[in-house]
Write a protein that holds these residues in place. Structure first.
Motif, PDB file in Angstrom:
ATOM      1  N   GLY A  97       0.779  -1.227   0.000  1.00  0.00           N
ATOM      2  CA  GLY A  97       0.000   0.000   0.000  1.00  0.00           C
ATOM      3  C   GLY A  97       0.813   1.280   0.000  1.00  0.00           C
ATOM      4  N   GLU A  98       2.062   1.216  -0.477  1.00  0.00           N
ATOM      5  CA  GLU A  98       2.919   2.403  -0.521  1.00  0.00           C
ATOM      6  C   GLU A  98       3.150   2.823  -1.965  1.00  0.00           C
ATOM      7  OE1 GLU A  98       6.493   2.003   1.772  1.00  0.00           O
ATOM      8  OE2 GLU A  98       5.390   2.409   3.613  1.00  0.00           O
ATOM      9  N   ALA A  99       2.911   4.091  -2.254  1.00  0.00           N
ATOM     10  CA  ALA A  99       2.992   4.575  -3.630  1.00  0.00           C
ATOM     11  C   ALA A  99       4.430   4.575  -4.142  1.00  0.00           C
ATOM     12  CB  ALA A  99       2.418   5.989  -3.713  1.00  0.00           C
ATOM     13  N   HIS A 100       4.571   4.121  -5.381  1.00  0.00           N
ATOM     14  CA  HIS A 100       5.798   4.259  -6.136  1.00  0.00           C
ATOM     15  C   HIS A 100       5.402   4.454  -7.592  1.00  0.00           C
ATOM     16  CE1 HIS A 100       4.824  -0.043  -5.870  1.00  0.00           C
ATOM     17  NE2 HIS A 100       5.381  -0.185  -7.063  1.00  0.00           N
ATOM     18  N   CYS A 101       6.329   4.792  -8.423  1.00  0.00           N
ATOM     19  CA  CYS A 101       6.005   5.237  -9.775  1.00  0.00           C
ATOM     20  C   CYS A 101       6.752   4.418 -10.810  1.00  0.00           C
ATOM     21  CB  CYS A 101       6.365   6.720  -9.900  1.00  0.00           C
ATOM     22  SG  CYS A 101       6.340   7.365 -11.575  1.00  0.00           S
ATOM     23  N   HIS A 102       6.072   4.097 -11.911  1.00  0.00           N
ATOM     24  CA  HIS A 102       6.697   3.482 -13.079  1.00  0.00           C
ATOM     25  C   HIS A 102       6.517   4.435 -14.256  1.00  0.00           C
ATOM     26  CE1 HIS A 102       6.954  -0.182 -10.765  1.00  0.00           C
ATOM     27  NE2 HIS A 102       5.633  -0.198 -10.603  1.00  0.00           N
ATOM     28  N   PHE A 103       7.514   4.538 -15.102  1.00  0.00           N
ATOM     29  CA  PHE A 103       7.387   5.432 -16.249  1.00  0.00           C
ATOM     30  C   PHE A 103       8.079   4.869 -17.484  1.00  0.00           C
ATOM     31  CE2 PHE A 103      11.404   6.704 -14.348  1.00  0.00           C
ATOM     32  CZ  PHE A 103      12.225   7.004 -15.425  1.00  0.00           C
ATOM     33  N   LEU A 104       7.637   5.358 -18.633  1.00  0.00           N
ATOM     34  CA  LEU A 104       8.201   4.986 -19.932  1.00  0.00           C
ATOM     35  C   LEU A 104       8.504   6.261 -20.702  1.00  0.00           C
ATOM     36  CD1 LEU A 104       5.442   2.358 -20.724  1.00  0.00           C
ATOM     37  CD2 LEU A 104       7.861   1.753 -20.482  1.00  0.00           C
ATOM     38  N   ILE A 105       9.633   6.281 -21.411  1.00  0.00           N
ATOM     39  CA  ILE A 105       9.978   7.389 -22.290  1.00  0.00           C
ATOM     40  C   ILE A 105      10.230   6.824 -23.677  1.00  0.00           C
ATOM     41  CG2 ILE A 105      11.627   9.238 -22.796  1.00  0.00           C
ATOM     42  CD1 ILE A 105      12.179   9.474 -19.823  1.00  0.00           C
ATOM     43  N   ALA A 106       9.579   7.409 -24.682  1.00  0.00           N
ATOM     44  CA  ALA A 106       9.736   6.944 -26.064  1.00  0.00           C
ATOM     45  C   ALA A 106      11.031   7.489 -26.664  1.00  0.00           C
ATOM     46  CB  ALA A 106       8.536   7.378 -26.902  1.00  0.00           C
ATOM     47  N   VAL A 146      16.270   1.603 -16.724  1.00  0.00           N
ATOM     48  CA  VAL A 146      16.994   0.748 -17.670  1.00  0.00           C
ATOM     49  C   VAL A 146      16.528   1.006 -19.098  1.00  0.00           C
ATOM     50  CG1 VAL A 146      17.365  -1.067 -15.956  1.00  0.00           C
ATOM     51  CG2 VAL A 146      15.306  -1.114 -17.385  1.00  0.00           C
ATOM     52  N   PRO A 147      17.350   0.655 -20.096  1.00  0.00           N
ATOM     53  CA  PRO A 147      16.887   0.716 -21.484  1.00  0.00           C
ATOM     54  C   PRO A 147      15.697  -0.213 -21.678  1.00  0.00           C
ATOM     55  CG  PRO A 147      19.283   0.493 -21.397  1.00  0.00           C
ATOM     56  CD  PRO A 147      18.771   0.261 -20.001  1.00  0.00           C
ATOM     57  N   TYR A 148      14.735   0.224 -22.469  1.00  0.00           N
ATOM     58  CA  TYR A 148      13.545  -0.597 -22.677  1.00  0.00           C
ATOM     59  C   TYR A 148      13.892  -1.830 -23.504  1.00  0.00           C
ATOM     60  CZ  TYR A 148       8.735  -1.925 -23.464  1.00  0.00           C
ATOM     61  OH  TYR A 148       7.556  -2.627 -23.484  1.00  0.00           O
ATOM     62  N   ASP A 149      13.393  -2.962 -23.090  1.00  0.00           N
ATOM     63  CA  ASP A 149      13.629  -4.227 -23.785  1.00  0.00           C
ATOM     64  C   ASP A 149      12.323  -4.691 -24.404  1.00  0.00           C
ATOM     65  OD1 ASP A 149      14.285  -6.736 -24.695  1.00  0.00           O
ATOM     66  OD2 ASP A 149      15.290  -7.374 -22.849  1.00  0.00           O
ATOM     67  N   LYS A 150      12.218  -4.561 -25.713  1.00  0.00           N
ATOM     68  CA  LYS A 150      10.988  -4.930 -26.427  1.00  0.00           C
ATOM     69  C   LYS A 150      10.617  -6.391 -26.201  1.00  0.00           C
ATOM     70  CE  LYS A 150       7.677  -4.611 -29.572  1.00  0.00           C
ATOM     71  NZ  LYS A 150       6.432  -3.856 -29.306  1.00  0.00           N
ATOM     72  N   ALA A 151      11.629  -7.233 -26.001  1.00  0.00           N
ATOM     73  CA  ALA A 151      11.365  -8.666 -25.815  1.00  0.00           C
ATOM     74  C   ALA A 151      10.764  -8.976 -24.452  1.00  0.00           C
ATOM     75  CB  ALA A 151      12.655  -9.461 -26.008  1.00  0.00           C
ATOM     76  N   LYS A 152      10.783  -7.989 -23.551  1.00  0.00           N
ATOM     77  CA  LYS A 152      10.257  -8.206 -22.204  1.00  0.00           C
ATOM     78  C   LYS A 152       9.135  -7.213 -21.946  1.00  0.00           C
ATOM     79  CE  LYS A 152      14.715  -9.853 -20.454  1.00  0.00           C
ATOM     80  NZ  LYS A 152      15.803  -9.608 -19.474  1.00  0.00           N
ATOM     81  N   GLU A 153       8.000  -7.415 -22.603  1.00  0.00           N
ATOM     82  CA  GLU A 153       6.897  -6.466 -22.491  1.00  0.00           C
ATOM     83  C   GLU A 153       6.326  -6.407 -21.081  1.00  0.00           C
ATOM     84  OE1 GLU A 153       6.235  -4.344 -24.532  1.00  0.00           O
ATOM     85  OE2 GLU A 153       6.390  -5.015 -26.580  1.00  0.00           O
ATOM     86  N   TYR A 154       6.346  -7.522 -20.357  1.00  0.00           N
ATOM     87  CA  TYR A 154       5.707  -7.475 -19.040  1.00  0.00           C
ATOM     88  C   TYR A 154       6.408  -6.506 -18.086  1.00  0.00           C
ATOM     89  CZ  TYR A 154       3.618  -8.413 -14.607  1.00  0.00           C
ATOM     90  OH  TYR A 154       2.999  -8.233 -13.401  1.00  0.00           O
ATOM     91  N   PRO A 155       7.745  -6.502 -18.011  1.00  0.00           N
ATOM     92  CA  PRO A 155       8.375  -5.511 -17.123  1.00  0.00           C
ATOM     93  C   PRO A 155       8.292  -4.093 -17.665  1.00  0.00           C
ATOM     94  CG  PRO A 155       9.855  -7.364 -17.567  1.00  0.00           C
ATOM     95  CD  PRO A 155       8.736  -7.441 -18.557  1.00  0.00           C
ATOM     96  N   GLY A 156       7.712  -3.895 -18.823  1.00  0.00           N
ATOM     97  CA  GLY A 156       7.609  -2.578 -19.414  1.00  0.00           C
ATOM     98  C   GLY A 156       6.182  -2.091 -19.509  1.00  0.00           C
ATOM     99  N   VAL A 157       5.618  -2.102 -20.731  1.00  0.00           N
ATOM    100  CA  VAL A 157       4.273  -1.577 -20.958  1.00  0.00           C
ATOM    101  C   VAL A 157       3.228  -2.310 -20.123  1.00  0.00           C
ATOM    102  CG1 VAL A 157       2.459  -1.247 -22.660  1.00  0.00           C
ATOM    103  CG2 VAL A 157       4.801  -0.731 -23.263  1.00  0.00           C
ATOM    104  N   TYR A 159       3.503  -3.978 -17.449  1.00  0.00           N
ATOM    105  CA  TYR A 159       3.666  -3.733 -16.016  1.00  0.00           C
ATOM    106  C   TYR A 159       3.039  -2.400 -15.625  1.00  0.00           C
ATOM    107  CZ  TYR A 159       5.852  -4.173 -11.447  1.00  0.00           C
ATOM    108  OH  TYR A 159       6.068  -4.310 -10.097  1.00  0.00           O
ATOM    109  N   CYS A 160       3.230  -1.391 -16.474  1.00  0.00           N
ATOM    110  CA  CYS A 160       2.654  -0.077 -16.203  1.00  0.00           C
ATOM    111  C   CYS A 160       1.136  -0.067 -16.306  1.00  0.00           C
ATOM    112  CB  CYS A 160       3.213   0.964 -17.177  1.00  0.00           C
ATOM    113  SG  CYS A 160       4.936   1.413 -16.915  1.00  0.00           S
ATOM    114  N   LEU A 161       0.580  -0.947 -17.145  1.00  0.00           N
ATOM    115  CA  LEU A 161      -0.859  -0.924 -17.418  1.00  0.00           C
ATOM    116  C   LEU A 161      -1.652  -1.952 -16.618  1.00  0.00           C
ATOM    117  CD1 LEU A 161      -2.170   1.077 -19.397  1.00  0.00           C
ATOM    118  CD2 LEU A 161       0.252   0.827 -19.778  1.00  0.00           C
TER     119      LEU A 161
END
Length: 216
Positions: A97-106, A146-157, A159-161
């Motif tokens: 229950g503690e807020a933290h943030c995930h973000f993506l930059i194109a 970290v650099p975005y890894d297209k092959a690992k969508e779950y830790p990226g997009v 995960y954020c959604l």
């Protein structure tokens, strides 16, 4: 109009596979638009200050202000125009229950340097350089960027959604943000994909009714 050869259109194949596996209980429908973006950087941020991690409107306002300072400093360091930077931010509370943030930059407009260079700069900004307006100590918290890894969508997009639930039937209200640059990029990407295909020639290729619409 000639039929579309989907073997020559990996973006369409990816979208069709996403439609087949998408579970609306687990993921927000923004996923359909964000999965198409050429992401460059993925990061997670925590706050050292306990109040920033709480679930309240005032704490959310403080977090937004901190993140804005973070993005402004990044743009200032590399001479980017903030209005053109395509980024997405989502707050998660997790099991504790503690807020933290995930973000993506194109990568659009800022990929002339290696992503590792930006990641190191962003991490240094958050952990060592920035100072919250109501504190007199530098450093906001911890950063894993970290650099975005297209092959690992779950830790990226994905995960954020992912959706969060307070109880079995009650979803936690989302606290997220799409930059103006990202909205513009989504529109441009959707227009390009529409021009490259004839959906009527692809059975089952229609988009779900609740897909994010940015046409307005």
């Amino acid at each position: 109009m000639s039929a579309l050869n989907i073997e020559d259109s990996p973006n369409i194949i990816d979208e069709m596979e996403l439609i087949k596996t998408y579970n609306p209980i687990n993921y927000h429908p923004y996923l359909y638009s964000l999965i198409k973006i050429n992401w460059f950087i993925f990061g997670s941020l925590t706050w050292a200050y306990e109040y920033r991690r709480t679930n309240s409107p005032k704490a959310a306002w403080y977090r937004r202000r901190d993140f804005d300072q973070f993005i402004n400093a990044f743009c200032g360091q590399y001479k980017f125009r903030k209005k053109n930077l395509a980024y997405y931010k989502a707050t998660e509370f997790g099991k504790f229950g503690e807020a933290h943030c995930h973000f993506l930059i194109a990568g659009d407009g800022c990929d002339y340097l290696e992503p590792e260079t930006y990641c190191a700069s962003l991490k240094n900004l958050w952990e060592n350089q920035l100072m919250a307006f109501d504190y007199n100590k530098r450093g906001m918290g911890t950063a894993d960027i970290v650099p975005y890894d297209k092959a690992k969508e779950y830790p990226g997009v994905k995960y954020c959604l992912k959706r969060e639930y307070i109880s079995r039937d009650e979803e936690r209200e989302r606290e997220d943000y799409l930059s103006k640059g990202l909205i513009k990029l989504i529109k441009a990407t959707d227009s390009k994909l529409s021009a490259d295909r004839n959906c009527n020639s692809l059975p089952g290729c229609s988009k779900p009714e609740d897909e994010l619409s940015l046409a307005a």
